[in-house]
Design a protein around this motif. Sequence first.
Motif, PDB file in Angstrom:
ATOM      1  N   LEU A  16      16.239  88.574  56.282  1.00 41.90           N
ATOM      2  CA  LEU A  16      16.454  87.204  56.752  1.00 41.90           C
ATOM      3  C   LEU A  16      15.322  86.282  56.297  1.00 41.90           C
ATOM      4  O   LEU A  16      15.573  85.142  55.882  1.00 41.90           O
ATOM      5  CB  LEU A  16      16.590  87.184  58.274  1.00 41.90           C
ATOM      6  CG  LEU A  16      17.836  87.876  58.818  1.00 41.90           C
ATOM      7  CD1 LEU A  16      17.767  87.982  60.342  1.00 41.90           C
ATOM      8  CD2 LEU A  16      19.095  87.146  58.386  1.00 41.90           C
ATOM      9  N   LEU A  17      14.089  86.756  56.361  1.00 45.15           N
ATOM     10  CA  LEU A  17      12.959  85.935  55.918  1.00 45.15           C
ATOM     11  C   LEU A  17      13.063  85.616  54.424  1.00 45.15           C
ATOM     12  O   LEU A  17      12.734  84.509  53.996  1.00 45.15           O
ATOM     13  CB  LEU A  17      11.630  86.636  56.207  1.00 45.15           C
ATOM     14  CG  LEU A  17      11.197  86.675  57.663  1.00 45.15           C
ATOM     15  CD1 LEU A  17       9.950  87.542  57.828  1.00 45.15           C
ATOM     16  CD2 LEU A  17      10.937  85.272  58.198  1.00 45.15           C
ATOM     17  N   LYS A  18      13.522  86.584  53.643  1.00 48.85           N
ATOM     18  CA  LYS A  18      13.641  86.361  52.204  1.00 48.85           C
ATOM     19  C   LYS A  18      14.716  85.338  51.851  1.00 48.85           C
ATOM     20  O   LYS A  18      14.709  84.771  50.765  1.00 48.85           O
ATOM     21  CB  LYS A  18      13.911  87.684  51.490  1.00 48.85           C
ATOM     22  CG  LYS A  18      12.664  88.570  51.445  1.00 48.85           C
ATOM     23  CD  LYS A  18      12.941  89.913  50.815  1.00 48.85           C
ATOM     24  CE  LYS A  18      13.199  89.747  49.345  1.00 48.85           C
ATOM     25  NZ  LYS A  18      13.305  91.027  48.628  1.00 48.85           N
ATOM     26  N   GLN A  19      15.634  85.065  52.781  1.00 52.43           N
ATOM     27  CA  GLN A  19      16.667  84.058  52.534  1.00 52.43           C
ATOM     28  C   GLN A  19      16.116  82.639  52.647  1.00 52.43           C
ATOM     29  O   GLN A  19      16.732  81.701  52.144  1.00 52.43           O
ATOM     30  CB  GLN A  19      17.824  84.232  53.519  1.00 52.43           C
ATOM     31  CG  GLN A  19      18.646  85.460  53.256  1.00 52.43           C
ATOM     32  CD  GLN A  19      19.780  85.619  54.247  1.00 52.43           C
ATOM     33  OE1 GLN A  19      19.972  84.799  55.136  1.00 52.43           O
ATOM     34  NE2 GLN A  19      20.531  86.688  54.096  1.00 52.43           N
ATOM     35  N   ILE A  20      14.970  82.486  53.287  1.00 56.38           N
ATOM     36  CA  ILE A  20      14.341  81.172  53.433  1.00 56.38           C
ATOM     37  C   ILE A  20      13.552  80.892  52.156  1.00 56.38           C
ATOM     38  O   ILE A  20      12.781  81.743  51.713  1.00 56.38           O
ATOM     39  CB  ILE A  20      13.408  81.136  54.659  1.00 56.38           C
ATOM     40  CG1 ILE A  20      14.212  81.414  55.926  1.00 56.38           C
ATOM     41  CG2 ILE A  20      12.681  79.800  54.749  1.00 56.38           C
ATOM     42  CD1 ILE A  20      13.360  81.635  57.164  1.00 56.38           C
ATOM     43  N   PRO A  21      13.724  79.725  51.556  1.00 55.45           N
ATOM     44  CA  PRO A  21      12.990  79.419  50.326  1.00 55.45           C
ATOM     45  C   PRO A  21      11.480  79.482  50.560  1.00 55.45           C
ATOM     46  O   PRO A  21      11.003  79.170  51.654  1.00 55.45           O
ATOM     47  CB  PRO A  21      13.411  77.989  49.989  1.00 55.45           C
ATOM     48  CG  PRO A  21      14.684  77.775  50.736  1.00 55.45           C
ATOM     49  CD  PRO A  21      14.612  78.633  51.953  1.00 55.45           C
ATOM     50  N   PRO A  22      10.706  79.890  49.537  1.00 56.85           N
ATOM     51  CA  PRO A  22       9.250  79.941  49.668  1.00 56.85           C
ATOM     52  C   PRO A  22       8.671  78.578  50.050  1.00 56.85           C
ATOM     53  O   PRO A  22       9.290  77.532  49.822  1.00 56.85           O
ATOM     54  CB  PRO A  22       8.781  80.352  48.278  1.00 56.85           C
ATOM     55  CG  PRO A  22       9.960  81.008  47.657  1.00 56.85           C
ATOM     56  CD  PRO A  22      11.161  80.338  48.234  1.00 56.85           C
ATOM     57  N   ALA A  23       7.466  78.571  50.593  1.00 57.73           N
ATOM     58  CA  ALA A  23       6.819  77.344  51.073  1.00 57.73           C
ATOM     59  C   ALA A  23       6.611  76.319  49.957  1.00 57.73           C
ATOM     60  O   ALA A  23       6.503  75.128  50.225  1.00 57.73           O
ATOM     61  CB  ALA A  23       5.482  77.672  51.722  1.00 57.73           C
ATOM     62  N   ALA A  24       6.580  76.764  48.713  1.00 55.84           N
ATOM     63  CA  ALA A  24       6.385  75.843  47.598  1.00 55.84           C
ATOM     64  C   ALA A  24       7.547  74.861  47.469  1.00 55.84           C
ATOM     65  O   ALA A  24       7.412  73.796  46.880  1.00 55.84           O
ATOM     66  CB  ALA A  24       6.222  76.612  46.297  1.00 55.84           C
ATOM     67  N   ASN A  25       8.681  75.214  48.054  1.00 59.79           N
ATOM     68  CA  ASN A  25       9.846  74.335  48.017  1.00 59.79           C
ATOM     69  C   ASN A  25       9.721  73.319  49.153  1.00 59.79           C
ATOM     70  O   ASN A  25      10.073  73.591  50.287  1.00 59.79           O
ATOM     71  CB  ASN A  25      11.129  75.162  48.163  1.00 59.79           C
ATOM     72  CG  ASN A  25      12.374  74.315  48.099  1.00 59.79           C
ATOM     73  OD1 ASN A  25      12.313  73.085  48.032  1.00 59.79           O
ATOM     74  ND2 ASN A  25      13.516  74.961  48.121  1.00 59.79           N
ATOM     75  N   HIS A  26       9.233  72.141  48.860  1.00 61.74           N
ATOM     76  CA  HIS A  26       8.994  71.122  49.877  1.00 61.74           C
ATOM     77  C   HIS A  26      10.270  70.382  50.278  1.00 61.74           C
ATOM     78  O   HIS A  26      10.239  69.517  51.124  1.00 61.74           O
ATOM     79  CB  HIS A  26       7.948  70.111  49.391  1.00 61.74           C
ATOM     80  CG  HIS A  26       6.627  70.749  49.149  1.00 61.74           C
ATOM     81  ND1 HIS A  26       5.834  71.213  50.167  1.00 61.74           N
ATOM     82  CD2 HIS A  26       5.958  71.029  48.006  1.00 61.74           C
ATOM     83  CE1 HIS A  26       4.732  71.725  49.671  1.00 61.74           C
ATOM     84  NE2 HIS A  26       4.786  71.629  48.359  1.00 61.74           N
ATOM     85  N   HIS A  27      11.391  70.730  49.673  1.00 62.47           N
ATOM     86  CA  HIS A  27      12.645  70.051  49.982  1.00 62.47           C
ATOM     87  C   HIS A  27      13.481  70.829  50.993  1.00 62.47           C
ATOM     88  O   HIS A  27      14.618  70.488  51.236  1.00 62.47           O
ATOM     89  CB  HIS A  27      13.454  69.838  48.705  1.00 62.47           C
ATOM     90  CG  HIS A  27      12.706  69.025  47.696  1.00 62.47           C
ATOM     91  ND1 HIS A  27      12.422  67.704  47.882  1.00 62.47           N
ATOM     92  CD2 HIS A  27      12.154  69.370  46.516  1.00 62.47           C
ATOM     93  CE1 HIS A  27      11.732  67.257  46.837  1.00 62.47           C
ATOM     94  NE2 HIS A  27      11.557  68.247  46.001  1.00 62.47           N
ATOM     95  N   ALA A  28      12.894  71.885  51.576  1.00 62.39           N
ATOM     96  CA  ALA A  28      13.629  72.674  52.565  1.00 62.39           C
ATOM     97  C   ALA A  28      13.904  71.810  53.793  1.00 62.39           C
ATOM     98  O   ALA A  28      13.083  71.012  54.202  1.00 62.39           O
ATOM     99  CB  ALA A  28      12.818  73.905  52.950  1.00 62.39           C
ATOM    100  N   LYS A  29      15.063  71.980  54.341  1.00 57.01           N
ATOM    101  CA  LYS A  29      15.457  71.204  55.521  1.00 57.01           C
ATOM    102  C   LYS A  29      15.468  72.113  56.739  1.00 57.01           C
ATOM    103  O   LYS A  29      15.883  73.256  56.666  1.00 57.01           O
ATOM    104  CB  LYS A  29      16.860  70.621  55.345  1.00 57.01           C
ATOM    105  CG  LYS A  29      16.989  69.721  54.149  1.00 57.01           C
ATOM    106  CD  LYS A  29      16.475  68.349  54.466  1.00 57.01           C
ATOM    107  CE  LYS A  29      16.740  67.444  53.260  1.00 57.01           C
ATOM    108  NZ  LYS A  29      16.081  66.223  53.322  1.00 57.01           N
ATOM    109  N   SER A  30      15.041  71.595  57.856  1.00 53.80           N
ATOM    110  CA  SER A  30      15.151  72.353  59.095  1.00 53.80           C
ATOM    111  C   SER A  30      16.456  71.984  59.763  1.00 53.80           C
ATOM    112  O   SER A  30      17.026  70.931  59.523  1.00 53.80           O
ATOM    113  CB  SER A  30      13.980  72.045  60.025  1.00 53.80           C
ATOM    114  OG  SER A  30      14.086  70.726  60.513  1.00 53.80           O
ATOM    115  N   SER A  31      16.926  72.858  60.623  1.00 56.55           N
ATOM    116  CA  SER A  31      18.197  72.592  61.282  1.00 56.55           C
ATOM    117  C   SER A  31      18.051  71.539  62.375  1.00 56.55           C
ATOM    118  O   SER A  31      19.009  70.890  62.742  1.00 56.55           O
ATOM    119  CB  SER A  31      18.763  73.889  61.862  1.00 56.55           C
ATOM    120  OG  SER A  31      17.824  74.447  62.763  1.00 56.55           O
ATOM    121  N   GLY A  32      16.845  71.352  62.897  1.00 54.78           N
ATOM    122  CA  GLY A  32      16.644  70.411  63.988  1.00 54.78           C
ATOM    123  C   GLY A  32      16.202  69.034  63.537  1.00 54.78           C
ATOM    124  O   GLY A  32      15.974  68.153  64.365  1.00 54.78           O
ATOM    125  N   GLY A  33      16.050  68.803  62.274  1.00 63.83           N
ATOM    126  CA  GLY A  33      15.652  67.499  61.777  1.00 63.83           C
ATOM    127  C   GLY A  33      14.138  67.285  61.808  1.00 63.83           C
ATOM    128  O   GLY A  33      13.665  66.228  61.463  1.00 63.83           O
TER     129      GLY A  33
END
Length: 86
Positions: A16-33
Amino acid sequence: MAKRIRARATRRAGELLKQIPPAANHHAKSSGGGAPTTRKSAATEAGLSRRQAIDAKRLANIPEDQFEQMVEDGETVTAMARVGTQ
């Protein structure tokens, strides 16, 4: 039996952790806004220590058949994590 369950749960956490893009990807969105979800923040939210999160991701690196054989042979999570780094 408990060791086997723990090893499989740790591996699943790593998957599950590997499904989250690495921290270098600053365009990741959180589900809570709020702030973007990172692997580190997700692991912390789940109550995993830094070491547990690292081991989980390493277990997820092991091929399924090899992992299952190691679990059935009674290998420890730490020993399996060493295999996941190779």
